[in-house]
Write a protein that holds these residues in place. Structure first.
Motif, mmCIF file in Angstrom:
data_model
loop_
_atom_site.group_PDB
_atom_site.id
_atom_site.type_symbol
_atom_site.label_atom_id
_atom_site.label_comp_id
_atom_site.label_asym_id
_atom_site.label_seq_id
_atom_site.Cartn_x
_atom_site.Cartn_y
_atom_site.Cartn_z
ATOM 1 N N GLY A 188 0.785 -1.214 0.000
ATOM 2 C CA GLY A 188 0.000 0.000 0.000
ATOM 3 C C GLY A 188 0.819 1.266 0.000
ATOM 4 O O GLY A 188 0.274 2.364 -0.082
ATOM 5 N N TYR A 239 -6.242 0.483 3.734
ATOM 6 C CA TYR A 239 -5.269 0.034 4.745
ATOM 7 C C TYR A 239 -5.473 0.697 6.105
ATOM 8 O O TYR A 239 -5.020 0.207 7.115
ATOM 9 C CB TYR A 239 -3.848 0.323 4.260
ATOM 10 C CG TYR A 239 -3.451 -0.492 3.055
ATOM 11 C CD1 TYR A 239 -2.901 -1.770 3.225
ATOM 12 C CD2 TYR A 239 -3.618 -0.019 1.768
ATOM 13 C CE1 TYR A 239 -2.533 -2.524 2.125
ATOM 14 C CE2 TYR A 239 -3.265 -0.765 0.665
ATOM 15 C CZ TYR A 239 -2.716 -2.026 0.844
ATOM 16 O OH TYR A 239 -2.362 -2.797 -0.221
ATOM 17 N N ARG A 247 -2.713 2.758 10.187
ATOM 18 C CA ARG A 247 -2.729 1.314 9.973
ATOM 19 C C ARG A 247 -2.779 0.556 11.283
ATOM 20 O O ARG A 247 -3.231 -0.578 11.359
ATOM 21 C CB ARG A 247 -1.445 0.881 9.255
ATOM 22 C CG ARG A 247 -1.435 1.359 7.840
ATOM 23 C CD ARG A 247 -0.220 0.914 7.116
ATOM 24 N NE ARG A 247 -0.378 1.326 5.747
ATOM 25 C CZ ARG A 247 0.059 0.637 4.715
ATOM 26 N NH1 ARG A 247 0.736 -0.481 4.906
ATOM 27 N NH2 ARG A 247 -0.145 1.052 3.495
#
Lengths: 249, 249, 249, 249, 249, 249, 249, 249
Positions: G49, G116, G247
């Motif tokens: 990501g 994410y 995250r």
């Protein structure tokens, strides 16, 4: 040379004891500022209520006491800033009426009880460490005949404490804001009130605060248009400027 | 108000047309510096040989020419510093006698041929890039009626080139030293001569030269006691101060 | 190696005891500055009246006294700047004639009574706190054989005190101006006089005065063209430069 | 949410359509500043006569014109600072009444003819290069309903030009002083008047002027106690603060 | 004056055409550095292989070409740093053999094919933007007769790329490290090798990189003891110092 | 993990107790720098003659003594920089052979008598106040097995003292130059010699010397191309770098 | 060297073609980071990501397009910051899917649609001029798979606009605050939320804002303990750090 | 005013004791932040586990003890940073459970045993002198309920010591890196891990380290995108931010 001696000059010319040319010649050699007397009255009015001020830092107790005593004779209020206990003790022996304002580190004697201010001066400080500077502003403004209200420990990281005093702040004629570290408080206060804000950067902080330089620069760049700034830790200057403004109010 | 009008005042008092009190009152309201005429002659003497000066940077050719032409009427030398070719062309059309000093980026017209300096002014530069600033000093000193000798490209990293001119340098009444980068030259020159040294930091260099700040700071800390400093790239100021000193010599 | 030994070299060549090539070879290995003797007389003249100087700060009383005593033997004036009472006491024991100039924090012994200056050096200070620096300039100039006049506490916020001394100031050959805080005084003085002004920034002030940096920068940007600047608190340097200028006057 | 909707809430409670607990719950989730309407009137009074302001620098002519036209609809005075001719032309097409104040680099439209100031605001500038900043202050103060008097090119190196205006200056309620280079002027003016002085450092100068930083630092250290400072070249801010002070006078 | 003319002096004395005293007198008036010839051979040796260097920035193509052509006549290598395509084209017309080193922004002509270096000089750069400075160092070292190996884009945030070249780095006699932004690379390299590291701060970065000042300061404070630093973007200086070191190796 | 354990891994694979895949897997999870042992011998050679070093400042006598004693057990030379008498006394009790180098403020014990330098390291200082830093460089270089020659008090304001030592200086393989104030000396020395010059700014000076920053900046901008710079007062670093260079010589 | 070649090594040992000692020896000479493959998987996970990033400033359209196209082949998101229209047009021709985010001055291509981030990232800006920096943060965070909410023009001088969004702000997992001038906003926001605040000083302002330095210093001294700071105008860095934090959330 | 009093208001309206208009009027005069109670619960959750903190520097033992004792009554963890032995002794007399964390110079009392962090916080320091700052971060994070692992003396000049801990570092949820001098460590660590890095510049170093400013600037320019920075020596701030991040993890 004063008004009297100039009048005397004219009188001598009148009497013929002096020719106009001789008189011009005499006048020519006088220190010219002696002719400035025309402003005396005007200035006297402006200066009414201005305290005599001593910058205490770096002076010995003996020096402080001697100067303080001399100034105290004129019947005006006297203020010694950045003074410690030892300086106060020395002053106290010579000037009975002197008082020590602990928080402000100031020695004062108040001789002139008159009120010169038209409204209230608000003094705001961001943290508890800024209080000595704020109190110096408070003492100065009080000695210059103003009503002062203070709001301490209302820094921007706890904005609600400041906002809780919004009403009171908007009643002031002029606001003094003391802050160290990032120096953000004057901008927030400036946005809340519609009157002049005098910002005082303080040397509170460490590391990249650079003894108040960071706060000073921040205040110079305030996004609030009603903010002007005095020197780092210059509570006296802020109190002085605010008092001048408040006389107009 | 001038001497004449004050004399008039005394004459009126003499004549009885004005009482002394009235005269004092009138005097009281005059702008006091009008009484400064006593200094006029004195200043006129001091100012003899001083050129009229225009700071050319940021002015349009038209503006430069207009100001230059006006000043050139007074019969004094005129100097426009930091001027380019376009400004010169505009000036030239209005003032035939004007000349362009390419290296110094200066426009000059010399009306006053007298010599005011007592000795020689030496102008020293460290590198070839410092020459424009050095030449500004040369032109200024020349227009102020001085004999000037110059020593270029004698920087400290090739100390022999400087030392080769030691004799000549020690004959000067005052020395101007222009240097950028580390600004070391004034200290070395200061040690070689027994007269005042005017140091001019230049903005020559890159990186940590900070447009001349490094040179300026270095010169302020000169280990030679006969060095004083003017602003970065201020060749004019150095030439001016040196000229004042040389008049005394 | 001196003139004598070089003469000896030529005499040996003359006598045939040395070939020209051998002589060149010998000369080649001499430290070249030994040939600088040609300048000795010239420099001696320039250096007449220059005091021997000790920078007292950071030296122990014993060190100060030892150096002072050694220098005092040469019959020249000796000056120890930034010296305290303890240093003076140590010096006094070794050099009876030594005196302590309290305000200037200087120890002096005057051996050379001659006058070297042509005119008067004026020393001006903005506030009372600038006096130590100003006095260092005064003592330096006096020890270099100059007549000095001083004007203290004539800062720009009370411009009339300065103007009252305008006449006296304009009589000086060179003016030293000491100021801390905003360092504005040299510009004003520079505008009043037509002679060189040596500006000395002092470390007086607090907050954004940055120990004299603000005053230094202000003086570098003086709008008066006759101002040049020495290091912060460098009263000695100012007195030294002014003395050199005054010898020319 | 506004006063009306809160009243509605109370009315619903009155009607019984909502229990007090439910009302508290609803209130709990409102963005709380919607309750700030209590200050509206108060602020409206304070904000009367405040112009709408656009910072023109960096905006395209189209952007400037669009914003200007939108603000001009409210019937208040509109001020675009740091605007050039192209921006003005674009504005002019949309707002007929707009005028360009060349010296101030400002576009203005004056809708509110009322006077808000009690006394005169004096605007002082050191040199001719400081005039754009000074004029920005003048325009701002005028648009905020003040009488303004200006005194240009009265820098400290020619102190007589300033002193010639002393009388006029002492009549002002508040004084704005714009100066670049060493930034000394506010201190001198501060000593001449007994009212608040707003100092504006300008980016005028070169070399060690550091685009106005030197002037800023000098002003922060002013030895005159009635001086406070705004950002470099911030003529608008000075005019704004001075207008607020003058409303009190 | 050179060795020959001094020999002549001795010969005249030998011949009796000049007395020793007269000879001393003549010698006395010679610019003393003419006697510095003793060092010529020594220096010539040291200077063998040193290129003639032109700092191209700010010079016109014509100026660059003229200087380049003149220097190229001496049979030494010539290097013009910070030169662009236009300057190269002008040079190329006068000096056929000149080549343009694009990445290094350098014009070179190599006349001296000898090798002067004893070992390998490694040139390391942190990022791709640092390559122009690194290449300036490479070209300089090559023109001074060294074998150079380079390692680009091995900045500290991807430490493995640097470590992959550890073996190769430890074989170098001296290492040049170019880095902008935080300037951390020289410390890491310094820890990996046991030879002198020349650090070159570059002006690569933005915001608080301050055109290389941050990198410069970081490198001055390197925790690796084998690091010394040259000016911002001074690839030439680094190549020069490294070449001098490599001659010793 | 060391060479032994890796060998063990291979032996297990040889023995069949571990498949190649399993071995790879095990290796995969080892901290990889344990494989760096390949460089140990190489580094050991490079590090021969490197002293163990303690930065004494801020450590108590007890701490200093404890670390010193531990390091002294390894048979290498040990150096404690910036150490005072008290620290030395504490060290002396534990390490009989320790000596105090007064001028350098260093405690040393020399265990390794070998010579590692190929030529002479010259250490030059501008003034007597720079000697402590210069001596730190001297002690460092000596402990790293070099012959050192020093030249003190040869600052640029008395250039003849420096020139008198030109011959000796040109014999050195590398030159260290320590200077405070304006930091001009490295440029002059750099021009006299054809070898690398390590410049050490010192914190000597006052006012605008800013504790060595001015000297540092000046040295970074040296007009001599053979100069590189270490941190303010970092005599140790200069001695260390010079020693590395001298090993190559 | 990769896993395969190490496995090969073990296999050779297994086969007996290589003794364990020989194998150790070979391993000893491998660049050790080749053994770093053990981390690949781990890192791959961490890097999922992460967009490929190009710093557009100073790159030509052709260079930008070439790099962009190459990176776009890997199937990851690609982001070019500080890119203008011309750069975009060049990119667009090579990468059809590329889009230009005007406000952010960014070119993006989104290949990875996954999310994410665990919570919302709030991006706050003080003034409209700060929006480009704020948008750079927004685009970065979005390309890293986060949900972003923005709050613009909520500077501290109009604190009610900020407070109106308090509820929304307190729902964020991490807050990015962009501000120029005095940089006060992060402190106020920091006090309102209980999550990490990433402060981004912007170069918005003039005069004593020093291109963002004042804002940077202010933010470093924030009185709110949950504030950390990235470089001036570094919207990308802020978006990157915030994405890493989100995250975890 | 709290929820209760607002409910009371609604109840009075319900009862008819107050008209809706009167209620609106009353509400209008309430300090608006009293309505902020809606956030209390939310904030309480966020603030769970936050210690009460005292900045010990500059406080007397008596003051410290008094504040500590008062805060300790609330049942939360209490932390006094930058506290010495004397302060601890005073605290210990009042709060039996208080402990002194010598390395961190911190006084702590732990009342809340809960764990709030999701992962491990790694604290890394460059040199041994950075440990006090690192330990302040450790203590802060521990008191906020986190598991902390530390890695000391792993500076960049000995990169292998850092790499030896790579595995462990990559397991952390957030990494704090403390470094003085050139401040390079956070960039290297930032490149090794894929999580947020909080950089803490320390005032360790001398000369051009400028009490941590150099490290701070270096960290602001980190070439690793996952680095954000807190104030010089601000171990507490780093621990605080890291703890907030770790709660999300």
């Amino acid at each position: 040379m004063n008004a009297e001696s100039i009048r005397h000059l004219f009188q001598e010319v009148r009497r013929g004891g002096l020719s106009p040319d001789e008189a011009v010649e005499r006048l020519r050699h006088l220190p010219f500022e002696d002719l400035g007397f025309a402003k005396v009255d005007h200035h006297r009015a402006l200066r009414a209520g201005m305290p005599e001020v001593i910058f205490g830092e770096g002076k010995t107790p003996a020096q402080t006491a001697q100067i303080f005593a001399r100034l105290a004779k004129h019947g005006k209020n006297v203020l010694a800033t950045r003074a410690d206990h030892k300086q106060f003790e020395a002053v106290k022996k010579k000037v009975r009426a002197a008082e020590y304002r602990e928080l402000a580190r100031a020695i004062v004697v108040k001789r002139d009880p008159r009120s010169y201010g038209k409204g209230v001066i608000a003094v705001v400080s961001a943290g508890t460490s800024d209080i000595p500077v704020a109190e110096e502003a408070v003492v100065t403004a009080e000695l210059m005949g103003n009503e002062v209200e203070h709001f301490y420990d209302v820094g921007v990281a706890g904005i609600h404490r400041l906002l809780a005093n919004r009403e009171a702040l908007t009643r002031a004629q002029v606001v003094i804001v003391c802050a160290g570290m990032e120096g953000a408080l004057p901008s927030v206060v400036g946005g809340l009130v519609g009157v002049p804000v005098i910002a005082v950067p303080t040397s509170v902080g460490y590391g990249a605060s650079f003894q108040g330089l960071t706060a000073l620069l921040g205040m110079m760049n305030s996004c609030a248009s009603n903010v002007s700034v005095v020197n780092i830790d210059n509570g006296f200057g802020a109190g002085y400027v605010a008092s001048l403004i408040n006389r107009l109010g």
